[in-house]
Design an enzyme around this catalytic site. Sequence first.
Site, PDB file in Angstrom:
ATOM      1  CE  LYS A   1       7.344   7.710   4.760  1.00  0.00           C
ATOM      2  NZ  LYS A   1       6.188   8.377   4.600  1.00  0.00           N
ATOM      3  CG  ASP A   2       7.693  11.668   1.175  1.00  0.00           C
ATOM      4  OD1 ASP A   2       6.986  10.723   1.269  1.00  0.00           O
ATOM      5  OD2 ASP A   2       7.871  12.895   1.965  1.00  0.00           O
TER       6      ASP A   2
ATOM      7  NE  ARG B   1       4.378   1.242   2.983  1.00  0.00           N
ATOM      8  CZ  ARG B   1       4.417   1.115   4.140  1.00  0.00           C
ATOM      9  NH1 ARG B   1       4.354  -0.260   4.784  1.00  0.00           N
ATOM     10  NH2 ARG B   1       4.320   1.860   4.830  1.00  0.00           N
ATOM     11  NE  ARG B   2       2.473   3.425   6.789  1.00  0.00           N
ATOM     12  CZ  ARG B   2       2.954   4.633   6.867  1.00  0.00           C
ATOM     13  NH1 ARG B   2       2.052   5.730   6.270  1.00  0.00           N
ATOM     14  NH2 ARG B   2       3.974   5.072   7.206  1.00  0.00           N
TER      15      ARG B   2
ATOM     16  NE  ARG C   1      -2.259  13.697   1.822  1.00  0.00           N
ATOM     17  CZ  ARG C   1      -2.280  14.680   0.712  1.00  0.00           C
ATOM     18  NH1 ARG C   1      -3.197  14.577  -0.022  1.00  0.00           N
ATOM     19  NH2 ARG C   1      -1.201  15.740   0.588  1.00  0.00           N
TER      20      ARG C   1
ATOM     21  NE  ARG D   1      -0.501  12.324   7.599  1.00  0.00           N
ATOM     22  CZ  ARG D   1      -0.119  11.305   6.482  1.00  0.00           C
ATOM     23  NH1 ARG D   1       0.153  10.234   6.754  1.00  0.00           N
ATOM     24  NH2 ARG D   1       0.006  11.927   5.399  1.00  0.00           N
TER      25      ARG D   1
ATOM     26  CB  CYS E   1       2.886   7.526  -3.545  1.00  0.00           C
ATOM     27  SG  CYS E   1       1.565   8.642  -3.824  1.00  0.00           S
TER      28      CYS E   1
END
Length: 304
Positions: free
Chosen positions: A83-84, A131-132, A149, A155, A242
Amino acid sequence: MNSKPLNIVIATRESRLALWQAEHVQALLAARGHQVSLLGMTTLGDQILDRTLSKVGGKGLFVKELETALEDGRADIAVHSLKDVPMELPEGMLLACVMEREDARDAFVSPRHARLQDLPQGAVVGTSSLRRTVLLQALRPDLRIEPLRGNLDTRLRKLDEGQYEAIVLAAAGLKRLGLQERIRCEFDEAQMLPAAGQGALGIEVRAGRSDLIEALAPLVHQPTWLRVAAERAVSRAMGGSCSMPLAAHAVLKGEHLHIAAAWGDPEARTPLVRASQSGLATTLEQAEALGQAVATQLRERGAH
């Protein structure tokens, strides 16, 4: 046929999760007789923590230095969270392997609340993903979504310090690091559609390295590759980065692939746009065509 043993250097970020991923690939290749070492690197994405990724150049910030190490021969392969990985790879690079997917879902993590529905009105939820953000706003418009971040441990520490009532993370990363007890619940995929490629690992090499492509072939998981090819095709067709509030998730049953996507406005001025498509997918081209069809539907319904 076994490929002949190679000396392979893996370029990897130095976060705990990235190292887990690289060591996982190292162990699989070593078990097949290859000599494998790691080249740890700090990427720009790891250094810039005071701004959201969408404002500083997107997720490509996590892979650029690794690609430079491939280009100049310091490393042979780079292991990425798929996904990155930007939708368009640089000239001379290719995705040589997609491995079997871990859980693709998003995880709800909170010290005090079991589910998103249990959060009090106006609670602060942390995520850096557009997205989230749009999916959370669609589920709970009252919540305050704040940027979050840093690597996984950072996190979780910010959550434990009380900066947020809850945070949303990829379930795969938590499970890979043995932190599944932090997951209060996994979001239903229909509620919180995952990001393209979420939960899957991709291995990048320089084009023309047929020796490495052959060595990596036993690690390929074709059903996962078909799914992520469809997901990444949605993103690519939408100009995906992204900095785009886009979700895309595919499910494969036999030779039949179903792909769903959603696009949202981060300012919440327009409702979420959803689209889906099903069809036969035995080749990457067929999977990508289904993804492109979904992107066309999204645009027709107002996504941009």
